[in-house]
Design an enzyme around this catalytic site. Structure first.
Site, short mmCIF file in Angstrom:
data_model
loop_
_atom_site.label_atom_id
_atom_site.label_comp_id
_atom_site.label_asym_id
_atom_site.label_seq_id
_atom_site.Cartn_x
_atom_site.Cartn_y
_atom_site.Cartn_z
N ASP A 117 -16.12 -5.38 11.11
CA ASP A 117 -15.13 -5.02 12.12
C ASP A 117 -14.73 -3.55 12.09
OD1 ASP A 117 -13.49 -5.87 14.26
OD2 ASP A 117 -11.74 -5.97 12.96
N ALA A 171 0.84 -1.20 0.00
CA ALA A 171 0.00 0.00 0.00
C ALA A 171 0.87 1.25 0.00
CB ALA A 171 -0.91 0.00 1.23
#
Length: 344
Positions: free
Chosen positions: A215, A146
């Protein structure tokens, strides 16, 4: 340095096929997306691999465990652009991580497993231990890289507790699970009582539901801009778990608040059309990833199915509350601009 190729842009590919029969707002919206895509993703960004690189290997159902790559692509297709650009890579853990890292804490977590595989577990608040280590075969591992956000010294981030956070308790339920009018309380609480934060949460809710992420306990924003900022969609590792199950409780914010941006609503309607089908755009957008295929077909089909559920939820909200209340027009003035919060 590892070069991260520019991912193919499904929105630009399908911009060529967007006919004149489509509403002008949709065509304008796609034009804005094209401009933003060109500005946001340089053709040859480079990232140095060190302690903070992203390897996501939590879900065995997804081939190559490249959840982050899928999420970065889906975030752009939805035109949220809140997930840092990500690309899949096959890494040599010895040569490309252990031998080049300058982080001594990371280096100390490397070890050889009983099966003679190179492993490491890094440093974090949860699950960073030998029992939850990432291991290569023997030192090759598939993962996602990323682009880094600005260093915290340059751009501090603020962590916010998600109002619709789960209780994470077997017997105790969260307030939103027992109070159908919970959103009214949220709308009177800063920072959701002004600005665009509540609408940002609605966008994030759609994003999480499409990938099945239960989550989302916290989220982050850039501190410098106060409430005049946007939510950064980080920590998506629990997405794409069970493709056969649609967890409707993820949609609780949308069900209880009945609010959405017009640009988001239009984009979702477009992605439900056969010629701009979400699953097809996802598959096409990831074909240039070095580890393609990333998502198996049942996960892609689940996204189409969940998209229909989101639109059904919004349709029910409009029938109940009226279009003018549910849909916030953020397309006035500058195209693509994110609008503010409106109370009843």
């Amino acid at each position: 340095m590892i070069s991260s190729e520019k991912c193919s842009s499904a929105s630009r590919f399908h911009l060529l096929k967007l006919g004149t029969n489509e509403p002008s707002e949709l065509r304008e919206l796609f034009h804005v997306g094209l401009i933003q895509s060109e500005q946001s993703f340089p053709s040859e960004p480079t990232q140095q691999v060190h302690a903070g690189f992203c390897v996501d290997q939590r879900c065995s159902i997804v081939p190559q465990c490249l959840l982050s790559s899928c999420l970065s692509v889906s975030n752009r297709i939805l035109d949220f652009r809140r997930v840092p650009p990500v690309a899949g890579r096959l890494l040599n853990m010895t040569k490309e991580i252990r031998d080049v890292t300058r982080d001594k804490k990371l280096w100390r977590t490397f070890f050889i497993s009983p099966a003679n595989n190179v492993c490491f577990y890094g440093e974090c608040s949860y699950y960073c231990s030998t029992e939850h280590a990432l291991c290569g075969k023997p030192d090759q591992i598939e993962g996602s890289l990323a682009a880094f956000l600005p260093d915290l010294a340059l751009a501090k981030r603020k962590t916010w507790r998600n109002p619709w956070r789960r209780s994470y308790h077997k017997r105790k339920k969260a307030e939103w699970e027992v109070d159908p009018d919970y959103c009214e309380e949220v709308k009177q609480t800063p920072p959701y009582d002004s600005g665009s934060r509540l609408l940002d949460v609605m966008d994030m809710t759609v994003f999480d539901f499409l990938m099945g992420n239960m989550d989302r306990h916290h989220y982050e924003t850039f501190e410098k801009f106060g409430n005049e900022t946007f939510i950064i969609h980080l920590d998506n590792g629990r997405g794409f778990g069970k493709h056969s199950h649609d967890e409707m409780s993820i949609l609780a914010p949308l069900l209880q608040c009945c609010r959405v941006r017009k640009s988001t609503h239009l984009r979702l309607q477009l992605l439900a059309k056969e010629e701009y089908k979400l699953s097809v755009l996802m598959a096409e957008s990831m074909t240039r990833d070095r580890l393609d295929p990333i998502l198996i077909q049942p996960h892609l089909d689940a996204m189409d199915r969940r998209l229909r559920l989101v639109l059904k939820t919004l349709s029910d909200c409009i029938d109940k509350e009226g279009y003018g209340y549910v849909v916030e027009n953020d397309l006035q003035g500058a195209p693509g601009a994110r609008s503010g919060h409106r109370t009843r």
